[in-house]
Design a protein around this motif. Structure first.
Motif: not given
Ligand SMILES: [Fe+2]
Length: 340
Positions: A137-138, A141
């Motif tokens: 997820q990071s 992002r």
């Protein structure tokens, strides 16, 4: 040691051998801390997960309705965020390693180890999966922020030079369509999109009067306009992009026969991304309106690349561009090539 007041971990064992299932149930009851659930088939696992969910799955690889490593793929599709521990009967390290490569968090060999070992393995698998999901997820992002930043840079230039507003975005759309037609990976296409969105960034250093003046420029003024390729590359050179963005920008006006600028590179000295940018840039520029002339139209744009294939433009890129325009027409300049 686990917190004695932590709620029990909801575990699903998918196993068609009743003896093996009974043993795991007993061992885990001894270790404590689990809510043990058991189904015998893939279909029953799907029904269980849909209705009740689970925090981890212990998965046998030979079920009545699913066999081998394919079982892992099916389970991952059913529950992408679920940690999976493969429960293999073959005392075979290779199956376990292959399972982990296939996206499982760990494996257990039937009949080896006690309840505490099973418990520890499940807890670590949950931990590992959580970290994996967070890392993913990071990374996503970061990628999104990077693209948003590049778009902001792109808009900054186009606000100053309204005559070419949207040019870089449209070049990016066409370039990505060409690259995709040539079978490039999504990662490479993301780089191509990035380079395309800011390929004219160096025009920030060119007086806007030079960019919008109708009629011919003096040699000196033309020299300044041409400097934009090198200036743009210099601006982004310090950014650690995972793609050769500076080279794409520096080379987007190079031509295969050495007649381009700034370096007069020839053939394979020009990186593939820049060879696509060159074609997409020229096709977009000729087919759209410019301050010093009305739009010449798509036919004129395609004639330019057709007439100068091999000499100026990479024939494979020209071929791909013609195919893309043939199927998509001007809609190729539309929205969201990479789905962002
Ligand atoms: Fe340019």
């Amino acid at each position: 040691m686990r917190d004695p007041n932590a709620p029990p971990i909801r575990l699903l064992l998918v196993e068609d051998n009743p003896g093996d299932a009974r043993l795991v149930r007993l061992l885990l009851a001894e270790a404590g801390g689990f809510e043990f659930n058991h189904v015998e088939t893939m279909a029953a696992a799907k029904a269980w997960l849909d209705g009740n969910g689970a925090e981890a799955v212990l998965l046998d690889l030979s079920l009545p309705d699913s066999h081998g490593l394919e079982t892992i793929d099916r389970m991952r599709r059913l529950a992408p965020l679920m940690p999976i521990i493969v429960f293999t009967g073959l005392a075979d390290e290779d199956t376990g390693v292959a399972a982990v490569k296939r996206g499982c968090q760990d494996y257990l060999v039937k009949g080896v180890g006690d309840g505490h070992m099973i418990s520890r393995t499940v807890l670590y698998a949950i931990e590992r999966k959580t970290l994996e999901v967070e890392r993913q997820q990071s990374a996503e992002r970061m990628k999104k922020v990077l693209l948003q930043t590049v778009r902001a840079m792109s808009l900054t230039l186009e606000m100053r030079d309204p005559y070419t507003a949207g040019h870089q975005r449209r070049v990016a759309q066409l370039a990505v369509a060409i690259g995709r037609h040539m079978g490039w990976s999504e990662h490479t296409l993301e780089g191509l999109q990035t380079g395309a969105l800011i390929h004219d960034l160096g025009k920030i250093n060119v007086p806007s009067d030079f960019l919008s003046r109708p009629g011919k420029l003096s040699d000196a003024a033309f020299g300044v306009v041409r400097s934009h390729a090198a200036v743009g590359a210099e601006i982004v050179e310090g950014i650690d992009f995972p793609w050769p963005v500076a080279a794409m920008i520096r080379q987007h006006h190079e031509r295969l026969d050495g007649s381009g600028y700034p370096l007069g590179l020839v053939g394979s000295q020009i990186i593939p991304e820049a060879r696509i940018l060159a074609v997409a840039d020229v096709v977009e520029a000729i087919s759209s309106h410019r301050p010093y002339r009305p739009a010449l139209g798509m036919e004129a744009a395609l004639s330019e690349i057709r007439d100068h294939t091999v000499t100026r433009y990479d024939p494979e890129v020209v071929e791909a561009c013609l195919a893309v325009i043939r199927t998509e027409g001007e809609a190729v300049f539309g929205e969201a090539a990479l789905g962002h």
